[in-house]
Design an enzyme around this catalytic site. Structure first.
Site: not given
Length: 190
Positions: A69-70
């Site tokens: 994820a970012d």
């Protein structure tokens, strides 16, 4: 046989959220470069960044399910990443004072050939902040490893007037949607 799940992140907040699922996993930090693509929208960028992290780890573990994820903070046409120093944190927090900004988290899950990405966006409104509040918050050290220079799950919560959307997106992993996507990879929570 239970499938191996790998979290391609060293974020303590993502680890804390993934622990809620009670699915065994290991952590392998991705070495992917976190570079925004100029002509991508914020949503495209955050999904692309998450996918780059996952692909870097998935190459080493082709049989595993890899989750990455970012998170980005976007306000007034600008990306607000992690602050370089105290002055940069002050600049960002002053900019967000009394305003509404977007927090987007992109998620990528990959196993073998299948790769799924999605993003969630949450609007966060700040109260007007006094300079002394900003300085005191920066002195805690909390802003320095967080996009936009604040953590909603920590002392940064004191700045938040309202959110519209998923709280956990702001923390760095929209956990309920992630759980539903993991089910399609045959990984089940409780």
């Amino acid at each position: 046989m239970t499938r191996q799940l790998i979290l391609a992140s060293q974020s303590p907040r993502r680890k804390e959220l993934l622990d809620l699922l009670q699915i065994p996993y290991s952590i392998v930090t991705s070495n992917a470069e976190e570079k925004l693509i100029r002509n991508f929208s914020p949503a495209e960028n955050v999904k692309w960044l998450a996918e780059q992290k996952v692909r870097a780890v998935a190459e080493q573990y082709p049989e595993a399910v890899v989750l990455g994820a970012d998170t980005i903070v976007f306000y007034d046409g600008a990306y607000l990443g992690k602050p370089k120093d105290a002055e940069d944190a002050k600049r960002m927090l002053s900019m967000l004072s009394g305003q509404t900004h977007s927090v987007l988290t992109g998620v990528c899950i990959k196993d073998g050939e299948r790769c799924e990405t999605f993003f969630e966006e949450t609007e966060v409104s700040f109260w007007p902040l006094e300079e002394k509040e900003i300085s005191a918050y920066i002195a805690t050290g909390e802003p320095f490893d967080k996009a936009g220079s604040y953590g909603i799950q920590g002392k940064g919560a004191l700045f938040v007037k309202q959110i519209k959307g998923d709280y956990y997106t702001v923390m760095g992993l929209p956990i309920s949607k992630t759980m539903r996507m993991l089910k399609t990879f045959d990984l089940h929570s409780f």
